[in-house]
Design a protein around this motif. Structure first.
Motif, PDB file in Angstrom:
ATOM      1  N   SER A 152       0.884  -1.293   0.225  1.00 37.24           N
ATOM      2  CA  SER A 152      -0.134  -0.025   0.165  1.00 37.24           C
ATOM      3  C   SER A 152       0.424   1.571   0.050  1.00 37.24           C
ATOM      4  CB  SER A 152      -0.762  -0.204   1.057  1.00 37.24           C
ATOM      5  OG  SER A 152      -1.850   1.249   1.456  1.00 37.24           O
ATOM      6  N   LEU A 153       0.475   2.029  -1.412  1.00 36.41           N
ATOM      7  CA  LEU A 153       1.113   3.746  -0.834  1.00 36.41           C
ATOM      8  C   LEU A 153       0.440   4.472  -1.672  1.00 36.41           C
ATOM      9  CD1 LEU A 153       4.032   4.771  -1.714  1.00 36.41           C
ATOM     10  CD2 LEU A 153       4.553   4.097  -3.734  1.00 36.41           C
ATOM     11  N   LEU A 154       0.150   5.223  -0.681  1.00 34.18           N
ATOM     12  CA  LEU A 154      -0.403   6.715  -0.912  1.00 34.18           C
ATOM     13  C   LEU A 154      -1.740   5.885  -1.139  1.00 34.18           C
ATOM     14  CD1 LEU A 154       1.536   8.588  -2.854  1.00 34.18           C
ATOM     15  CD2 LEU A 154       1.553   9.357  -0.588  1.00 34.18           C
ATOM     16  N   GLY A 155      -2.367   5.897  -0.335  1.00 37.10           N
ATOM     17  CA  GLY A 155      -3.374   4.605  -0.506  1.00 37.10           C
ATOM     18  C   GLY A 155      -3.572   3.488  -1.444  1.00 37.10           C
ATOM     19  N   ARG A 156      -2.827   3.797  -2.450  1.00 32.20           N
ATOM     20  CA  ARG A 156      -2.939   2.765  -3.835  1.00 32.20           C
ATOM     21  C   ARG A 156      -2.363   1.469  -3.488  1.00 32.20           C
ATOM     22  NH1 ARG A 156      -5.979   6.637  -4.539  1.00 32.20           N
ATOM     23  NH2 ARG A 156      -6.172   7.319  -7.009  1.00 32.20           N
ATOM     24  N   VAL A 157      -2.988   0.180  -3.994  1.00 30.45           N
ATOM     25  CA  VAL A 157      -2.548  -1.252  -3.714  1.00 30.45           C
ATOM     26  C   VAL A 157      -1.017  -0.922  -4.727  1.00 30.45           C
ATOM     27  CG1 VAL A 157      -2.212  -3.822  -4.028  1.00 30.45           C
ATOM     28  CG2 VAL A 157      -3.770  -2.428  -2.671  1.00 30.45           C
ATOM     29  N   VAL A 158       0.565  -0.865  -4.739  1.00 32.81           N
ATOM     30  CA  VAL A 158       1.047  -0.620  -6.288  1.00 32.81           C
ATOM     31  C   VAL A 158       2.112  -2.881  -5.596  1.00 32.81           C
ATOM     32  CG1 VAL A 158       1.306   1.101  -5.980  1.00 32.81           C
ATOM     33  CG2 VAL A 158       3.288   0.385  -4.768  1.00 32.81           C
ATOM     34  N   LEU A 175       9.676   9.118   4.563  1.00 30.53           N
ATOM     35  CA  LEU A 175       9.717   8.298   4.439  1.00 30.53           C
ATOM     36  C   LEU A 175       8.730   7.803   4.403  1.00 30.53           C
ATOM     37  CD1 LEU A 175      13.060   6.214   5.381  1.00 30.53           C
ATOM     38  CD2 LEU A 175      12.029   7.717   3.810  1.00 30.53           C
ATOM     39  N   LEU A 176       7.706   6.646   3.141  1.00 28.06           N
ATOM     40  CA  LEU A 176       6.607   6.133   3.319  1.00 28.06           C
ATOM     41  C   LEU A 176       6.492   4.424   3.535  1.00 28.06           C
ATOM     42  CD1 LEU A 176       5.146   9.007   0.941  1.00 28.06           C
ATOM     43  CD2 LEU A 176       5.600   8.932   3.234  1.00 28.06           C
ATOM     44  N   ALA A 177       5.431   3.997   3.261  1.00 27.77           N
ATOM     45  CA  ALA A 177       5.612   2.697   2.851  1.00 27.77           C
ATOM     46  C   ALA A 177       6.766   1.812   3.798  1.00 27.77           C
ATOM     47  CB  ALA A 177       5.179   2.261   1.497  1.00 27.77           C
ATOM     48  N   GLY A 178       6.894   2.680   4.688  1.00 24.41           N
ATOM     49  CA  GLY A 178       8.204   1.534   5.244  1.00 24.41           C
ATOM     50  C   GLY A 178       9.401   1.727   4.275  1.00 24.41           C
ATOM     51  N   GLY A 179       9.772   2.586   3.989  1.00 24.26           N
ATOM     52  CA  GLY A 179      10.675   2.706   3.351  1.00 24.26           C
ATOM     53  C   GLY A 179      11.212   3.056   1.676  1.00 24.26           C
ATOM     54  N   LEU A 180       9.827   2.463   1.303  1.00 22.24           N
ATOM     55  CA  LEU A 180       9.569   1.932  -0.768  1.00 22.24           C
ATOM     56  C   LEU A 180       9.459   3.173  -0.806  1.00 22.24           C
ATOM     57  CD1 LEU A 180       8.591   0.118  -2.674  1.00 22.24           C
ATOM     58  CD2 LEU A 180       6.699   0.841  -1.965  1.00 22.24           C
ATOM     59  N   ALA A 181       9.051   4.771  -0.640  1.00 23.78           N
ATOM     60  CA  ALA A 181       9.005   5.645  -1.367  1.00 23.78           C
ATOM     61  C   ALA A 181       9.250   7.064   0.183  1.00 23.78           C
ATOM     62  CB  ALA A 181       7.301   5.949  -1.666  1.00 23.78           C
ATOM     63  N   ALA A 182       9.856   7.718  -0.644  1.00 30.18           N
ATOM     64  CA  ALA A 182      10.232   9.029   0.160  1.00 30.18           C
ATOM     65  C   ALA A 182       9.739  10.406  -0.714  1.00 30.18           C
ATOM     66  CB  ALA A 182      12.302   8.706   0.231  1.00 30.18           C
TER      67      ALA A 182
END
Length: 226
Positions: A152-158, A175-182
């Motif tokens: 889950s990233l920004l409310g979307r499943v990627v 950091l977002l989604a446990g560091g998947l994104a920044a």
């Protein structure tokens, strides 16, 4: 009078151009045969269609002289940057540029070209100098299970597969989604980085709608200030 004024209403300005800098077969396709390469009826990549819906799409060969009209630079598993490109890109972002970056430490997408072929997408992203400049470090856990999995990233499943993880060095990045994104504020500009590129795989017809929706959201988010 109202009708006259209505007829003179200003038209909406077209969206700013989007520059795509990538080694992935998004604007061009990998082909097994010459006949496939000459097939002008081939369906364009869904990601190219999605980006074109957000603005005029360009494909610069180098980052040394980005068009100042560019509203968003999408870097998707790019080739290593030259020192001059690192300097130019950093300056462009700090002057107000926006970047959406897909940086995959271990690309899992299938390629029609063998290892060593220059037409094959970059198997691992090599962007340590510019990431460090922006306050990020990209790491990869070699013990993670193989195979695609949803995140889950920004409310979307990627979808991700052998994804990396960002570590923030300083306070410029969130950091977002446990560091998947920044999301990073860089001068007057910003960077939204994703440590995987599996979202941009061709995928099947059934999941392309979800991929399109996720990419549209990432584009919109990357254009905004953190």
């Amino acid at each position: 009078m109202a009708a006259l004024l209505g007829g003179c209403a200003p038209t909406a300005e077209p969206p700013s151009p989007i520059a795509l800098f990538t080694s992935l077969p998004i604007l061009w396709r990998e082909h097994d045969t010459l006949a496939d390469a000459l097939d002008r009826q081939a369906e364009p990549h869904w990601a190219a269609q999605t980006l074109r819906e957000a603005g005029e799409l360009t494909a610069p060969d180098t980052l040394e002289s980005l068009d100042p009209r560019t509203g968003l630079l999408v870097m998707a598993q790019p080739r290593p940057l030259s020192p001059a490109e690192n300097v130019a890109l950093d300056g462009w972002v700090r002057a107000g540029g926006r970047v959406l970056l897909f940086a995959d430490p271990l690309l899992t997408a299938h390629s029609a070209f063998p290892l060593g072929d220059r037409r094959r997408p970059e198997g691992t992203v090599l962007l340590s100098p510019i990431l460090s400049r922006w306050g990020l470090e990209l790491v990869w856990d070699e013990g993670q299970p193989a195979g695609a999995r949803p995140v889950s990233l920004l409310g979307r499943v990627v979808p991700v597969d052998q994804a990396g993880r960002f570590v923030a060095r300083g306070d410029a990045c969130t950091l977002l989604a446990g560091g998947l994104a920044a999301r990073c504020a860089v001068g007057e500009g910003s960077v939204f980085a994703v440590a995987d590129a599996a979202l941009l795989d061709e995928g099947g017809q059934q999941d392309q709608a979800a991929r399109r929706s996720a990419l549209q959201l990432l584009v919109t988010t990357a254009k905004s200030r953190p």
